[in-house]
Design a protein around this motif. Structure first.
Motif, mmCIF file in Angstrom:
data_model
loop_
_atom_site.group_PDB
_atom_site.id
_atom_site.type_symbol
_atom_site.label_atom_id
_atom_site.label_comp_id
_atom_site.label_asym_id
_atom_site.label_seq_id
_atom_site.Cartn_x
_atom_site.Cartn_y
_atom_site.Cartn_z
ATOM 1 N N ARG A 6 0.816 -1.215 0.000
ATOM 2 C CA ARG A 6 0.000 0.000 0.000
ATOM 3 C C ARG A 6 0.849 1.265 0.000
ATOM 4 N NH1 ARG A 6 -4.522 -0.935 4.475
ATOM 5 N NH2 ARG A 6 -5.215 1.121 3.763
ATOM 6 N N LEU A 7 2.118 1.147 0.433
ATOM 7 C CA LEU A 7 3.017 2.299 0.329
ATOM 8 C C LEU A 7 3.697 2.341 -1.033
ATOM 9 C CD1 LEU A 7 4.797 2.621 3.792
ATOM 10 C CD2 LEU A 7 2.822 3.860 2.901
ATOM 11 N N SER A 25 2.997 -0.497 15.267
ATOM 12 C CA SER A 25 1.783 -1.151 14.801
ATOM 13 C C SER A 25 0.780 -1.086 15.934
ATOM 14 C CB SER A 25 2.059 -2.613 14.409
ATOM 15 O OG SER A 25 0.870 -3.241 13.960
ATOM 16 N N GLY A 26 -0.319 -0.367 15.703
ATOM 17 C CA GLY A 26 -1.311 -0.158 16.746
ATOM 18 C C GLY A 26 -2.591 -0.914 16.482
ATOM 19 N N LYS A 27 -3.613 -0.555 17.247
ATOM 20 C CA LYS A 27 -4.870 -1.292 17.174
ATOM 21 C C LYS A 27 -5.644 -1.034 15.895
ATOM 22 C CE LYS A 27 -6.765 2.244 20.265
ATOM 23 N NZ LYS A 27 -7.307 2.493 21.605
ATOM 24 N N ILE A 45 -0.892 3.565 7.760
ATOM 25 C CA ILE A 45 -1.679 2.645 6.936
ATOM 26 C C ILE A 45 -2.787 2.075 7.800
ATOM 27 C CG2 ILE A 45 -1.638 0.582 5.498
ATOM 28 C CD1 ILE A 45 1.339 0.956 5.148
ATOM 29 N N TYR A 46 -4.015 2.412 7.467
ATOM 30 C CA TYR A 46 -5.142 1.910 8.251
ATOM 31 C C TYR A 46 -5.378 0.437 7.964
ATOM 32 C CZ TYR A 46 -6.173 6.749 9.342
ATOM 33 O OH TYR A 46 -6.080 8.033 9.795
ATOM 34 N N LYS A 47 -5.574 -0.330 9.028
ATOM 35 C CA LYS A 47 -5.860 -1.752 8.883
ATOM 36 C C LYS A 47 -7.300 -1.946 8.416
ATOM 37 C CE LYS A 47 -2.622 -3.166 12.513
ATOM 38 N NZ LYS A 47 -2.485 -3.835 13.831
ATOM 39 N N GLU A 48 -7.519 -3.035 7.696
ATOM 40 C CA GLU A 48 -8.883 -3.373 7.310
ATOM 41 C C GLU A 48 -9.684 -3.670 8.577
ATOM 42 O OE1 GLU A 48 -9.939 -3.053 4.329
ATOM 43 O OE2 GLU A 48 -7.988 -2.696 3.410
ATOM 44 N N VAL A 118 -4.070 5.530 3.135
ATOM 45 C CA VAL A 118 -2.789 5.860 3.757
ATOM 46 C C VAL A 118 -2.758 7.360 4.039
ATOM 47 C CG1 VAL A 118 -0.276 5.860 3.555
ATOM 48 C CG2 VAL A 118 -1.613 3.983 2.544
ATOM 49 N N LEU A 119 -2.496 7.711 5.286
ATOM 50 C CA LEU A 119 -2.397 9.115 5.692
ATOM 51 C C LEU A 119 -0.925 9.499 5.797
ATOM 52 C CD1 LEU A 119 -3.436 11.808 6.815
ATOM 53 C CD2 LEU A 119 -3.629 10.699 9.062
#
Length: 288
Positions: A6-7, A25-27, A45-48, A118-119
């Protein structure tokens, strides 16, 4: 390091040059340090949804608006398309909140771009140029705790005056950053805003603000016990509800609660009316 898929899209688009390393890597997301020309930034990168431990609780997503009526109906019905649209709205919520709060003068990371989940935003750093630590990784003197607590209460007020409640504020999502000033004093920077709610449009906003402020009190109270006797949350919300809150409003940290008897029957009627109204609204949306 090799860019995650995704990057890699951002590399191909020319938005970033290289991926330096994974930061955390967070929640709900993974964060990477990236290079953009001469600048070092971070990419979130937001997780699904099915890979996140933090769910889109109704308390947070209540009354979030989408401009497209078809999307709104699909989200209400919970269809596959609706879930996709809800996921997109969830991801863009942090971007919207960051721009809104940055414009209001709140200390948050500067957002630069949002592309395909992606922010891309500012990398908050310490005096050595390394990634700034979270509050929970730092020990404070009593004087430092009092100073940072006062600063963050001011930030909570500034956010509320901008119409935003963080909703998950704690020592785990506040960074201690280099101020860049000659005094060498570090400053707190608030991060992780996908769960931010509209203060006026969310029925749970008051409870969330009280919890945010209580989290600050309890954390800094470990270093400055006098803070444990303060009651800033109800004071702030009462001033906000009364239209008396501004960034310059003096606060005391004390709040006198009303002692009048509560009409429980009237409260129960209000609850029943609200439930009936919500059921009718959902029925209208489902049949629209």
């Amino acid at each position: 390091m090799k860019a995650p898929p995704r990057l890699q899209t951002l590399v191909e688009e020319g938005l970033i040059d290289t991926v330096v390393r994974q930061l955390m890597s967070g929640k709900e997301a993974m964060v990477f340090v990236v290079r953009c020309g001469d600048e070092t930034r971070c990419a979130k990168i937001y997780k699904e949804a099915n890979n996140r431990s933090f769910r889109q609780a109704v308390d947070y997503t209540e009354n979030r608006k989408v401009k497209n009526s078809r999307s709104a109906r699909a989200m209400a019905k919970g269809s596959r398309f609706g879930r996709q649209e809800q996921e997109a709205a969830w991801q863009s919520a942090e971007v919207d909140a960051l721009y809104r709060l940055a414009a209001a003068g709140v200390r948050v990371p500067q957002p630069y771009n949002f592309h395909d989940g992606v922010l891309l935003m500012e990398l908050v750093t310490d005096a050595n140029g390394d990634a700034a630590p979270r509050l929970n990784d730092v020990a404070f003197t009593e004087e430092q705790a009092l100073q940072h607590h006062a600063t963050l209460i001011g930030e909570v007020v500034r956010m509320l005056c901008a119409g935003v409640v963080h909703g998950d504020l704690s020592e785990f999502n506040i960074l201690l950053a280099n101020s860049g000033g000659d005094d060498g004093v570090d400053v707190p920077v608030i991060i992780d805003l996908p769960q931010a709610v509209d203060a006026a449009g969310n029925n749970h906003a008051q409870r969330m603000l009280l919890r945010d402020v209580a989290n600050l009190r309890d954390f800094f109270g470990q270093f400055a016990p006098t803070l444990l006797k303060t009651d800033f949350g109800p004071e702030i919300w009462s001033l906000y509800q009364g239209g008396l809150l501004s960034n310059e409003t003096p606060l005391t940290g004390h709040y006198e609660r009303a002692t009048a008897d509560v009409d429980m029957q009237a409260v129960l009627r209000e609850i029943d009316d609200a439930r009936a109204e919500d059921a009718a609204r959902r029925l209208r949306m489902a049949t629209a």
